[in-house]
Design an enzyme around this catalytic site. Structure first.
Site, mmCIF file in Angstrom:
data_model
loop_
_atom_site.group_PDB
_atom_site.id
_atom_site.type_symbol
_atom_site.label_atom_id
_atom_site.label_comp_id
_atom_site.label_asym_id
_atom_site.label_seq_id
_atom_site.Cartn_x
_atom_site.Cartn_y
_atom_site.Cartn_z
ATOM 1 C CD GLU A 316 28.200 -26.305 4.645
ATOM 2 O OE1 GLU A 316 29.147 -27.105 4.768
ATOM 3 O OE2 GLU A 316 28.031 -25.596 3.632
ATOM 4 C CD GLU A 754 -3.184 -26.142 -42.756
ATOM 5 O OE1 GLU A 754 -3.851 -25.154 -43.163
ATOM 6 O OE2 GLU A 754 -2.729 -27.014 -43.507
#
Length: 1717
Positions: A316, A754
């Site tokens: 802030e 595979e």
């Protein structure tokens, strides 16, 4: 008391602020800082456009360091810009940490926004100047986002310190607080894709994706409203009843406190922790735990810490959220050191790599600290960063498939520790690590694997010793895995019958979530069974993706078959108990085909070998070579087998989004393409969605227990597969594969996976395969829920199917399903989607794809109005709006030939007729007309220089067709505007690049070649091209030189011409001035060198230097190679711009220089001067032209033996001004003669007959004779053609002996009419004015051949017959001569604006004088207001006339007032002025009224320039007078500067009033309207245009209407009161008489008897108050009841009253409170 304290508190506040500022300044002096010099200092708030310019300038000024990009858009479509500052031009340097600042999350907290802009400038400006900043940028990749809430910031107001609502700008445009909108670690339950995505704002989603997709290490979020640094957590597991005051600490609280303190201590005073904002808030050390301050669920700082590696605090900055701009410098001073110090903290702690034994990076490895329940994950390059405080630590690195490792680390203050882990692979295949699920679900394939779930991640697996734990035995594993099923599997291979039984059993037991169906039959009539698993089986749920698994395509590859049987049972049996399973079944419609080749399976056997029978179908065909192939027909796919046809039909029947084809023989995830054009094994054949396929393949590979190791199957895959994935053709090339067919022919993305080295393994191995694949099979299905999805509907909310959904830059399209739903798999990041359907407008949407979920994007398509647009703007050319495919070179040439055949008179094909046309076929377009090629401006339009950007060529073919249709009508406005042009259209310059590129490519390529194509240079050398437009792709802007920092030698005028050409295109484009393409900041018109991130060739500069050709390039599509169906929309967007460019290319002047006989004067010297000056080249035909910027110019022509000629012109935007000049031969004189009255009329008639388009014969009919006249103007015969122009009147022969004036005016009429087509000056006069010529007002004198110098007395004398006191309405009753009456009546109708009366008997110019009251003023005085104007007109005439020849002493010379002999009044000039008819001057041309005939030619030569100039004069005001409804006001009177001369508006409200330049006051009045006064500036050369609006006069009897109404109302009230008083008096007398008689009135009131006169009859006294307060407010009340015994006297109605109540009580006194008082 409070009121007295307020000033005192304000004083204390001011003292405190002053003290704080003083301390700040002192701290700034003593605190060590970086250099204070910055590139710029923010002294004001910068809104969206200003911020964009600042970021673009920084990126442009520091191209090596700065790059601007966007992460998404706000609700209102504003881009969320980020500035990246880094020394790495391409890939980030290995190990360099990423830092970010985010500001203005709350739009009205603006300090952070400005500080970050300042910080960016400070860092860039001081790089290489300040050692500290240089080191910071060299070692850190910095990302600065000035605002996360641009919509809110636009609303914020400086000085608003406390705004909390939506209107203050705090929230986004949807009214949502963005710092409450993130997923929350405590409140978001359960933590799934759905809950993470739910109800997120566009800004939130964009920044979440940004955070998750990038490995940021440290961050700060800048806010306002207090002065403190806040750290996580922002909320608590259980919400505090007070909403605050309960600390919520995370695992790294000590680290967070230190980071917050670094910022606070760097701040000028934050570290003091005092109550700076006077709200009773104090923070020890200037820091606070977020939840301790107040709960903020859904905050961004917690999201960073929990869901990514990034550590963030919230700062802030100021007490006032949006302080006044005067405070911004102070805020920068307060925060500068803190901002820098905090960035430097990114290097505290430890960083390093996690590698495998081969030194390959491990992606997604976890790095944790023993004793701290938090981890970070590694990037794709194996990097990690872990912020730590100084001390001793034990780091643990773990990864799926690898042994975890420990390392002891010492972290020192101010140093970065480094450690590289080498993890050995695990040798066992036991159950996955506890973190495996998270890693797999994290969607691999990106640059960074994010964390999911709470930060309190499960502890890493136990670190093993040097020897691996023994593998789990197969029986034990089977038993463990069987426990996951309700019905334990038999772990056997299943033939066709048992497979069918398995599936039927599931369908029978779980009918609510399954459906068994057949997709077709095999060669041997076996069913291709499919089990659907869905919460609504049997139907497609709108919006739900469809997924399919196919196995056993090769009959001998059986593991996939068994895995899908197990998966089907697992989904059914765990649906009620597993969140993941339930999530899949509820959100995805899963189709499982365990065997595509049941015949082949029945021919194979279980024996564990690699090769065996059964691979093919019953016909011996390999089904994975049998699908149609994008490359053509090959040996095995000429005819499709039944199984192939069935699967193709099935794949088209359902809107599948994703699928996988399970094979055996290796362990790898294989993705398209399976072959390239050469069918060469080992070549990487990338599909358009290569990034998506790699992401999908990695998802399966990483989720698989061993596949991601990439080992393959030993000697079979000796090279292995990186990350367990491979491109099909790179592995081995095949054609006719199923995955490629799916991608090309459906919406489906398919992999060939595979999953076993042995194709038909022994049954006892099946538990291991299930254990390896189970998670991968599940996680892969979930990939159908990623990317982008939504619905496409029309404006009536009807679903639109078969809408094409394209992604810019990817050539693969998908289409919407029957419910309008679509799914598009994409990698995370920003994408542009294009939605197209026949009959609807194409929509473009930008979307940010998140990492863990699908972005929802619903689109509404508007019905296409292309047909209507085409009819209005494109001559209904349907081919121009048809979605034709791109043309090959042969098709392009064929189209050009067709255009020539269709438009043979205007189009000419140029193919193989010159060397350049062999390579660049072209078509030449020129409107029919008399102009030769050398007399026209030549323009070349190119379809782009790069063949990879071919859209321009398609647009130009449409333009050629459009021009052909336009030129079929020679009178069309377009043809008139392009009459001066020759247009060469070259659709394609670079054929080679076109042939190798592909539609849909959006790479935004730019040529870096230093020289233009040779064919183009040859064309420029052969054809004299003045301007070139190249239509290109890769952006939405127009580019002009220079393209490099070097100057290319253009003059200032030509630089302005470049801008003019570019601006003409941009100004007519609907989107170009505001459109952005991805991260490009190029928009509108820009110099090539200013386009950030792009490099262009210097073709524009080369053409200018070699040929003087002006070339600009219009980039008309964000995509280089846009889809063909976008051409119609691109054509609509660019047609106006193309035509505007063509008009701009001829902006300037052109014309001919000829003699009076029309012969060209090629040797004449023609120059121009004004804003710029130069010499014009004159061709053999006398033609000249020049491209000039806007402005006023003088075109001068001179040649020996001819009078010089100057023409004043104004070059206007996109227009060509005709400046044709006629030079008069000084050695040639006209043969003029005198005409009789009849001869005068005949001459005027001949002119009108010969020049019918511009002239009309007229006459002023009188009683005795008629006065011939001629009207000349362009459009004279059109309705109102000449009425909208000011008229100029020439009058001659006022007295019969003034014959010279008649001949001069006859010659003027001849000159103006004959020169209209050859002299631009004359043409312009007649375009702007109506000229009326009356050669002889009095034609009673016969033709003379000798000199007549004396004025004979002729009666009546018209020169004295005009009476200014006789108005046109009075002439019939006047005693004026009939001829005068006729002229007055005619003048009243014509009302010319200006009049020139041509006289004889003197040499000079006179103008009117005006009487004051009853007589004339002195000769040197005129009425104020017009003297200057008349004097200027007279002086101008005298100057151009050249001065009269020496005259006798009896012949006055110069400008004078009317001769004294006319003081008696009655002359025409005074009448015109005093009667407000016209503003006249008189010109006396010669001493003799009829000089010798041989003198007439010289007289004409002297007066010709002045007479023409008199017409040309335009200084003054003109315009319209209208009322408030914009209706014209006829008869409005205008006065200027108090002049006695008044003008009146015409029927259309139009007026003209000549004036000299300067400021004047214009007064306008009209009956029924309020008068208006306006101060107006009058300029030289051009008139000042006015629009004057009069308001209706609403006065009645001189008073406002409302006043009259009030007065009348008051009178009415008085009358009523008087009547009532009279009636009351009469009634009172009558009543007294009746009471006196002892009788009671039947109607009215009578007094009740009441024992207690002090008792009120209302029980509720408040009722009394209300009644009496309302009715008797202001009445004096007695102080007690005894004062007035009538105070409580009640009354009631008599029985005859109409009241329905029994008693109506009325108190005629005051309220109960007054009674008590």
């Amino acid at each position: 008391m409070v009121g007295k304290l307020v000033p005192f508190l304000c004083l204390l506040t001011c003292i405190d602020l002053a003290t704080t500022d003083l301390r700040t300044q002192q701290l700034n002096l003593i605190r060590p800082r970086s250099l204070d010099s910055v590139g710029f200092v923010t002294k004001q708030y910068h809104k969206y456009k200003a911020r964009m310019k600042i970021l673009a300038k920084l990126a442009s000024d520091y191209p090596r360091l700065a790059k601007v990009y966007t992460i998404g858009e706000s609700v209102q479509g504003k881009s969320l810009f980020v500035l990246k500052i880094s020394t790495d031009e391409k890939e980030r340097q290995l190990g360099k940490p990423m830092f970010k600042y985010v500001g203005n999350m709350h739009g009205n907290e603006g300090v952070g926004h400005e500080l970050l802009l300042n910080l960016a400038g400070h860092l860039l400006f001081n790089y290489d100047k300040d050692a500290r900043i240089t080191q910071l940028i060299n070692s850190t990749e910095i990302h600065i986002m000035p605002t996360l809430n641009p919509d809110g910031f636009e609303l914020a107001r400086p000085g608003d310190c406390t705004g909390e609502d939506r209107h203050s700008g705090r929230t986004n445009a949807n009214g949502v607080d963005l710092n409450r909108n993130f997923p929350d670690q405590f409140r978001t339950k359960p933590l799934t894709r759905e809950t993470i995505l739910a109800d997120r704002e566009p800004e939130t989603l964009a920044v979440m994706t940004w955070i998750i997709n990038n490995p940021f290490v440290l961050s700060a979020n800048l806010h306002g409203g207090s002065v403190v640094a806040s750290y996580p957590y922002d909320d608590t597991p259980q919400p505090s009843p007070r909403g605050c005051c309960v600390a919520s600490d995370g695992p790294d609280t000590a680290l967070f406190r230190r980071l917050a303190a670094i910022y606070a201590q760097g701040h000028a005073f934050m570290h003091r922790g005092e109550d700076f904002c006077h709200i009773n808030e104090r923070f020890a050390g200037g820091i606070t735990n977020g939840a301790m301050w107040y709960d903020v669920p859904g905050g961004m700082q917690d999201f960073n810490y929990v869901f990514s590696n990034c550590v963030e605090i919230t700062v802030e900055l100021s007490c006032c959220k949006m302080p006044p701009e005067s405070k911004l410098l102070t805020e920068w001073s307060n925060n500068k050191e803190a901002l820098l110090s905090y960035m430097e903290a990114v290097h505290m702690g430890v960083k390093g790599l996690v590698l495998d034994a081969n030194n390959d990076p491990i992606h997604g490895a976890y790095v944790s600290v023993e004793g701290i329940d938090y981890n970070v994950t590694t990037t794709e390059r194996g990097e990690y960063w872990r912020l730590l405080l100084p001390g001793e630590y034990t780091l643990i690195a773990s990864a799926v498939g690898f042994q975890a490792m420990r390392a002891s680390i010492t972290v020192k203050d101010g140093e970065t520790s480094r450690h590289v882990f080498h993890l050995p692979r695990r040798s066992d295949s036991s159950a996955p690590d506890s973190s495996s699920d998270q890693v797999a679900a994290a969607i691999a394939g990106g640059a960074f694997v994010p964390k999911i779930g709470p930060s309190a991640t499960p502890p890493p697996p136990t670190v093993s010793s040097s020897t691996a734990s023994p593998p789990t035995k197969e029986p034990e594993l089977a038993q463990t895995l069987s426990a996951e099923f309700l019905t334990p599997p038999d772990w056997q291979h299943h033939d066709y019958a048992s497979l069918e039984s398995w599936l039927r059993d599931l369908a029978t037991r779980y009918p609510d979530i399954t459906r068994l169906y057949s997709a077709g039959v095999s060669v041997q009539n076996r069913q291709l069974w499919v089990l659907e698993v869905s919460d609504n089986p049997g139907r497609h749920e709108p919006g739900e993706p469809e997924f399919k698994y196919v196995a056993n395509m090769h009959g001998d590859e059986t593991v996939g078959r068994e895995m899908l049987l197990l998966l089907a049972r697992y989904l059914c049996e765990t649906y009620a108990t597993s969140n993941q399973t339930r999530d899949i079944v509820n959100k995805v419609r899963v189709h499982i085909m365990p065997s595509m080749n049941p015949d082949g399976y029945e021919n194979s056997t279980e024996h564990g070998s690699f090769m065996q029978p059964g691979r093919t179908n019953a016909h011996g065909v390999d089904l994975n070579r049998n699908f149609p192939d994008r490359l053509g027909v090959f040996e095995h796919n000429a005819h499709q087998e039944p199984e192939t046809e069935a699967v193709m039909r099935w794949s088209r029947q359902y809107p599948f989004v994703l699928s996988a084809n399970l094979h055996g023989g290796s362990v790898v995830a294989n993705y398209p393409w399976d072959s390239d054009s050469t069918r060469t094994t080992g070549v990487y054949a990338a599909s358009p969605d290569d990034a998506v396929f790699k992401k999908l393949a990695k998802t399966y590979s990483i989720s698989h227990l061993t596949m991601h190791t990439g080992k393959g199957c030993g000697t079979i895959d000796k090279n292995g597969f990186k990350d367990g994935i491979t491109n099909g053709n790179h592995w081995y090339s095949l054609t006719g594969g199923m995955q490629d067919w799916n991608y090309v022919n459906t919406n489906d993305f398919e992999l060939t996976i595979e999953i076993s080295c042995v194709k038909f393994p022994f049954a006892h191995e099946l538990p291991r395969y299930w254990n390896e694949n189970k998670k991968a099979l599940l996680f892969y299905i979930e990939q159908a829920l990623t990317g982008v999805s939504g619905f496409v509907k029309d404006t009536n909310n009807n679903a639109l199917s078969n809408v094409t959904v394209s992604v810019e830059g990817i050539t693969k399209d998908v289409v919407t399903a029957k419910d309008g739903d679509y799914w598009r798999l994409l990698v995370p990041g920003q994408h542009t989607l294009i939605f197209h359907a026949p009959g609807y407008q194409t929509e473009r949407k930008q979307v940010t794809v998140p990492y863990l979920w699908a972005q929802q994007l619903n689109v509404t398509l508007q019905q296409d109005d292309l047909g209507q647009w085409s009819a209005q703007h494109d001559f209904s050319l349907t081919e121009n709006i048809s979605p034709n495919s791109y043309r090959t070179m042969s098709q392009l040439k064929e189209t050009l030939v067709q255009l020539e055949n269709q438009y043979p008179t205007t189009h000419e094909v140029i193919v193989n007729t010159s060397p350049w046309s062999v390579h660049m076929p072209a078509i030449k377009v020129a409107a029919e007309g008399s102009l030769s090629d050398s007399e026209r401006v030549t323009v070349a339009l190119l379809g782009g220089l790069d063949g990879r950007q071919p859209a321009g060529g398609e647009l130009l073919l449409r333009l050629a067709r459009h021009l052909g249709a336009a030129m079929s009508n020679p009178r069309s406005e377009l043809v008139q505007k392009l009459q001066n042009l020759i247009i060469y259209i070259v659709p394609r310059v670079d054929e080679a690049s076109f042939e190798i590129d592909q539609e849909g490519n959006c790479s935004q390529s730019s040529s870096t070649s230093g020289s233009p194509p040779s064919a183009l240079v040859e064309m420029m050398a052969q054809v004299n091209v003045q301007a070139v437009l190249s239509i290109e792709g890769g952006g939405m802007f127009v580019r002009y030189p220079p393209n490099t920092p070097a100057d290319f030698g253009a003059t200032e005028m030509q630089k302005e011409n470049f801008v003019s050409l570019a601006g003409a295109f941009v100004s007519s484009h609907s989107r170009m001035s505001k459109m952005y393409c991805g991260d490009q900041l190029a928009t509108g018109m820009m110099q090539g060198r200013d386009v950030i991130g792009r490099r262009f060739s210097d073709v524009q500069e080369v053409l200018y230097k070699q040929f003087g050709t002006l070339m600009v390039s219009a980039h008309v599509s964000c995509c280089d190679f846009p889809r063909h169906y976008m051409m119609a929309e691109l054509w609509r967007e660019n047609l106006a711009s193309l035509l505007s460019f063509l008009r701009a290319a001829q902006q300037g002047v052109s014309g001919y220089v000829r003699d009076a006989a029309g012969k060209p004067l090629s040797d004449a010297a023609v120059t121009y001067s004004g804003r710029y000056s130069g010499q014009l080249k004159v061709s053999s035909s006398g033609h000249f032209s020049a491209l000039l910027p806007e402005g006023d110019y003088s075109v001068n022509a001179s040649m020996p033996g001819f009078q010089w000629h100057v023409e004043q012109i104004r070059v206007e935007l996109n227009s060509n001004q005709d400046a044709s000049l006629v030079l008069e031969n000084t050695n040639h004189s006209l043969e003029l003669s005198y005409h009789s009255g009849k001869g005068t009329a005949n001459s005027l008639r001949r002119i009108a007959e010969h020049y019918t388009e511009i002239s009309r014969y007229c006459s002023i009919a009188g009683q005795d004779s008629e006065i011939p006249c001629l009207e000349i103007s362009k459009g004279i015969h059109e309705k109102d053609g000449a009425l909208t122009k000011p008229s100029v009147l020439f009058v001659g022969t006022i007295q019969p002996h003034e014959l010279a004036s008649r001949e001069l005016l006859l010659q003027l009429a001849t000159h103006v009419a004959s020169r209209y087509s050859t002299d631009s000056g004359v043409a312009k006069l007649l375009e702007e004015h109506k000229v009326i010529i009356i050669p002889a007002l009095d034609s009673r004198h016969a033709t003379v051949n000798e000199t007549v110098c004396d004025a004979p007395e002729v009666q009546p004398d018209l020169d004295r017959g005009f009476d200014p006191d006789v108005t046109p309405t009075d002439i019939a009753r006047s005693s004026l001569p009939p001829a005068v009456q006729t002229v007055i009546g005619w003048l009243a109708k014509q009302r010319p604006v200006r009049t020139l009366v041509l006289r004889s008997g003197a040499e000079g110019v006179t103008f009117p004088r005006v009487p004051l009251i009853n007589g004339y003023p002195s000769q040197d005085h005129l009425q104020y207001g017009d003297e200057e104007m008349f004097s200027a007109a007279a002086a101008e005439y005298e100057k151009l006339e050249g001065g009269a020849a020496a005259a006798s002493r009896n012949c006055p010379i110069g400008k004078v007032q009317e001769p004294v002999s006319h003081q008696s009044g009655g002359n025409l000039m005074d009448y015109l002025y005093r009667c407000n008819v016209s503003l006249p001057i008189s010109v006396y041309t010669s001493c003799c009224g009829a000089p010798k005939v041989d003198q007439l030619s010289a007289l004409w030569s002297r007066h010709r320039p002045a007479l023409l100039s008199f017409i040309r004069q335009k200084e003054g005001i003109q315009g319209f007078v209208t009322d408030e409804q914009n209706a014209p006001v006829e008869g409005a009177r205008l006065l200027v500067n108090g002049s006695a001369f008044t003008i009146s508006t015409r029927h259309d409200g139009q007026f003209w009033r000549p004036l000299t330049p300067g400021k004047v006051t214009v007064s306008v009045s009209a009956p029924g309207y309020h008068s208006v006064e306006k101060l107006v500036s009058v300029f030289a050369v051009q008139p000042t245009h006015l629009q004057l609006t009069l308001k209706r006069d609403k006065l009645v009897a001189g008073m406002p209407r409302m006043v009259v109404i009030v007065l009348l109302g008051a009178l009415g009230i008085v009358a009523v009161v008087v009547c009532m008083l009279c009636a009351t008096l009469c009634t009172g007398r009558s009543g007294r008489k009746r009471r006196g008689g002892g009788k009671r009135n039947r109607y009215g009131f009578h007094q009740l008897s009441q024992p207690d006169k002090r008792t009120l009859l209302y029980e509720d006294e408040s009722d009394d108050d209300d009644v009496i307060r309302d009715d008797y407010r202001g009445v004096r009340v007695p102080t007690s009841l005894s004062d007035d015994p009538r105070a409580v006297r009640p009354f009631h109605d008599l029985p005859s009253s109409d009241s329905s109540s029994e008693e109506e009580i009325l108190l005629a006194t005051t309220s109960s409170r007054q009674l008590r008082r």
